[in-house]
Design a protein around this motif. Structure first.
Motif: not given
Lengths: 626, 213
Positions: A254-255, A302-303, A305-307, A337-338, A362, B21, B27-28, B31-32, B34, B39, B43-45
């Motif tokens: 959470n943090i 990855v799928a 968590t989305g980390y 996907r970065n 990068v 947080d 954002e996560r 990403r999940r 899809g 972006y 240098f830092n996308p």
């Protein structure tokens, strides 16, 4: 089992504490079970804050392994910070788990992980906050208090407080122990009955079955009370890592945590045999995971968590047999996907810099290397296996690729170290900087920066240096001053070093015997906690606690053992032959190398024979490896 | 450009996450999902998301806003797709396409409404007097202590409306310009404790009255 949640009471305090999200639980991918519907429960306690504990892979693995069993439950608890602790004490609220905010004392097992000696006071503090009696002999009923992790290879300083120590890798043995708890509870047996029957489970050290005996040197050792009790407890090991559980629906903290990224464990163990390194000994043998399995695990992680970063975890990731191929596969799967790859542990060589460049296409932030010693002679003594050429190849490669900040880790206080070896650290750093300036690309204007992290060596049990004492306060102080003097005129080099008292206390608790339990209790009563945190560490209170028990931490830290002296941890075995450790200690004195056993040359440490295991190296389909 | 304005609600335990947080958590989730989030270059996308005013820690929100850019067109299902992977307590209420050149949320939003729940035993008479008192005075100075500094702030100018309805307190605040009180600071001024609080709406207050972002 009761299922009381104290969430409403905790919630009331959240507006008044720092970072309240560390106390709420309910993270994405959290596993939450109904405590009334399981047969045995454990709360995994990390004796430090949430931010640190949630970065710990062991917690994630045990949590997954236990919760994968339908009849078992594992929840988490962390040390509350000072503001929350004050609230809990004022309002007489017990320490709680995060999943269901249940008091720790309602679990069958309260399990601590011991990662660092300076967290021992937090173990006692958490037990007290949980309203659980601190001394094992005073606890009549449940819960059972257990502990695992690297520090249990010398369990004695905590042996008055812990019912059962789990030696070695915990994912299988935790389940065996919990199933036994289930059985005993079904039969209506008590905790003593449980301890009696737990003797049959390998890898458990149960202090109440061992008497304390004074050895010739005055050191207290442990001997079995009876013939049914193992004289030596051998560590548990997962022989085939590909078949062990790995958390694929990882919890999202959470943090922001100290290492806030996906954890992909690529191997355990290390064959290099650096003579100061405890991890390099106790986690043997080398076991690498299959690269195709890792690729699939990374996809799922990855799928789920989305980390944004995949961290490749091991003691030395560049040593993993298929590291280049693995990184290529992960980049191919995820970079579009970065999602990036992170290598937290780099070797000191050009190959590692190439790997770093590959994953950090990068961002040119900074790199860290650990030559550990400044002179070649001392690096040979510690069997670091790093030459000056390696060091310059690595740092020049980094600087020429555009990195402008490099961190170098060293130790002072190593066995056989002279002041010349200390000066050699400063000298090496300056030469690295000069060489770097020559190869630095012209277009980069930013000046180069070196940061030196210089730790004081703490001799750890089960290493070739276990017989050596730490340097005393005066010598360490002198060496630190020497380095400071050498480096003061050089603005581009920053020197960081460790607090000497903290290092000596760490050494005392790493090497001490069961008498330290009483000291720890006194320190706890005086209010010591979070001793690894500069802002909370109270050297004065610790000094008082030692004086009151008639012990001196300096003596324990600096005490040298002879070859045939009894050692406080000799009843615990990580599978390595003690004779081999002594041979390594002798080889250190003459600076003789011992090669990495991953290449096939067995050095005879004994772990494979003693634990019916072998090095497992990864290969890719189509490889010609045997 | 494929830019959308999202309205989200924040409730339950997740309200205790700090704004940063919460952004990481969102954002996560993206990403999940899809979904083809755009972006930044460089240098830092980073994901092209810009948020409205930060939600205060511990305070829920019924309508919190962010603008999000997709790298390619998305189909109608995208909102359900995102909702399916959001963490408990975070919910996408609605989204609308945004024209190029729309004013940013941070620049536009200047007004907020809160609903504050008080305990059953709240002394309403004393509270009503305190509210009246607050509105009678031209200034209300509070002291805000952070680890770095101790500041004295006049929060009176930010308070546009404060009404009690049973054990609920409705607060309307101007954002930006004058210092805005935290809910806990307001509670101290009024001499009450707070059970829970949520931000019910964020608005653009202009010549045409209050409109939704």
């Amino acid at each position: 089992m009761l299922t009381i949640s104290i969430w409403p009471q905790i919630k009331k305090n959240l507006p008044d504490v720092q970072k309240p999200a560390q106390y709420i639980g309910g993270e994405f991918n959290q596993i939450s079970k109904d405590a009334a519907k399981v047969s045995a429960s454990m709360v995994f306690c990390f004796p430090d804050t949430y931010e640190i504990g949630m970065s710990h892979l062991g917690l994630r693995i045990i949590y997954e392994a236990i919760n994968a069993e339908e009849d078992l439950l594992c929840e988490r608890a962390f040390a509350p910070q000072a503001d929350m602790e004050a609230k809990l004490r004022q309002q007489h609220l017990p320490l709680f788990s995060l999943e269901n905010h249940r008091p720790l004392k309602e679990f069958d097992i309260v399990g601590f992980t011991l990662q660092y000696e300076m967290s021992y006071s937090n173990v006692l503090n958490m037990l007290e906050l949980a309203e659980i009696p601190l001394i094992a002999a005073d606890r009549m009923g449940w819960p059972l208090v257990i502990a695992g992790g690297p520090c249990v290879y010398n369990p004695e300083p905590l042996s008055d407080f812990i019912d059962v120590f789990v030696i070695g890798e915990g994912e299988q043995v935790s389940i065996e122990l919990m199933r036994l708890v289930k059985e005993i509870k079904n039969e209506g047996g008590d905790k003593q009955e449980l301890l009696n029957r737990a003797l049959k489970i390998d890898g458990l050290y149960i202090p109440c079955f061992y008497k304390k005996v004074a050895a010739k040197t005055g050191v207290i050792i442990r001997e079995p009370e009876s013939g049914q009790v193992p004289a030596v407890v051998k560590k548990r090991l997962c022989v085939d890592l590909d078949k062990t559980v790995f958390p694929l629906k990882a919890l999202l903290p959470n943090i922001q945590t100290v290492h806030d990224r996906l954890m992909l464990e690529i191997m355990r163990g290390c064959g290099r045999g650096c003579r100061f390194c405890q991890a390099g000994i106790i986690y043997r043998p080398i076991r690498e995971r299959d690269p195709d399995l890792l690729r699939e695990q990374a996809r799922q992680l990855v799928a789920a968590t989305g980390y944004e970063d995949i961290g490749l975890l091991s003691l030395s990731s560049a040593d993993y047999s298929c590291i280049s191929e693995l990184i290529d596969m992960l980049m191919a799967d995820h970079s579009c996907r970065n999602v990036g790859v992170a290598l937290p542990s780099l070797r000191v060589d050009a190959f590692s810099v190439d790997l770093a460049a590959k994953v950090q296409q990068v961002r040119k932030s900074g790199l860290t290397f650990a030559p550990e010693a400044g002179s070649q002679q001392l690096r040979n003594i510690i069997n670091k296996g790093v030459s000056e050429e390696n060091i310059f190849a690595a740092t020049e490669a980094a600087f020429s690729q555009g990195y402008t900040a490099i961190k170098l880790y060293f130790m002072i206080g190593l066995p056989y170290e002279s002041n010349e070896d200390v000066v050699a650290i400063a000298d090496l750093a300056q030469r690295v900087l000069l060489a770097g300036r020559k190869v630095k690309p012209a277009e980069i204007r930013k000046p180069l920066k070196l940061t030196l992290g210089v730790a004081s060596f703490v001799p750890k049990p089960h290493t070739p240096f276990q017989w050596h004492g730490a340097n005393n306060e005066e010598v360490l102080k002198e060496k630190q001053e020497l380095l400071k003097k050498q480096l003061r005129p050089i603005k581009s080099i920053t020197l960081n070093y460790h607090d000497i008292t903290t290092s000596l206390l760490e050494a005392a608790f790493a090497r001490g015997d069961s008498r330290l339990g009483k000291v720890l209790l006194r320190a706890h009563d005086k209010g010591c906690r979070f001793d690894g945190w500069k802002e909370y560490f109270r050297a004065d209170l610790w000094a008082q606690a030692f004086v009151e028990e008639g012990l001196d931490y300096r003596n324990i830290a600096t005490q040298t053992f002879a070859c045939d002296d009894a050692l406080p941890w000799q009843h615990i075995s990580c599978g390595i032959d003690s004779d081999w450790l002594w041979q390594e200690n002798l080889k250190a004195a003459s600076g003789q190398p011992t090669v990495d056993c991953r290449n096939g040359d067995c050095n005879g440490c004994g772990v494979c024979a003693n634990l019916a295991s072998a090095n497992v190296l990864a290969t890719r389909a189509g490889d010609d490896h045997e | 450009m494929n830019k959308w304005r999202l309205s989200l609600s924040i409730s339950g335990k997740i309200v205790y996450l700090s704004h940063l947080d919460l952004l990481a958590s969102f954002e996560r989730a993206l990403r999940r999902s899809g979904l083809p989030v755009a972006y930044s270059l460089g240098f830092n996308p980073h994901m092209l998301i810009s948020w409205g005013p930060a939600h205060p820690v511990g305070v829920g929100g019924d309508n919190e806003y962010c603008d999000l850019v997709f790298a390619e067109p998305v189909d109608e299902q995208w909102q359900q797709q995102l909702n399916a992977v959001l963490p408990d307590g975070l919910h996408l209420n609605s989204a609308r396409p945004l024209l190029d050149g729309a004013t940013s949320l941070m620049a536009a939003i200047n007004y907020a409404q809160y609903l504050i729940e008080l305990p059953d035993n709240v002394n309403t008479t004393a509270l009503d007097v305190a509210i009246e008192q607050l509105f009678k005075s031209d200034s209300c100075v509070i002291e805000r202590i952070s680890p770095k500094a101790r500041k004295r702030l006049d929060i009176r100018g930010a308070i546009d409306m404060l009404k009690r309805d049973g054990k609920l307190l409705c607060l309307s605040c101007r954002l930006g310009g004058t210092p805005t009180p935290k809910i806990s600071e307001l509670a101290e001024i009024l001499g009450v404790t707070v059970c829970s609080a949520r931000r019910t709406g964020l608005f653009i207050d202009g010549n045409n009255g209050k409109i939704l972002p």
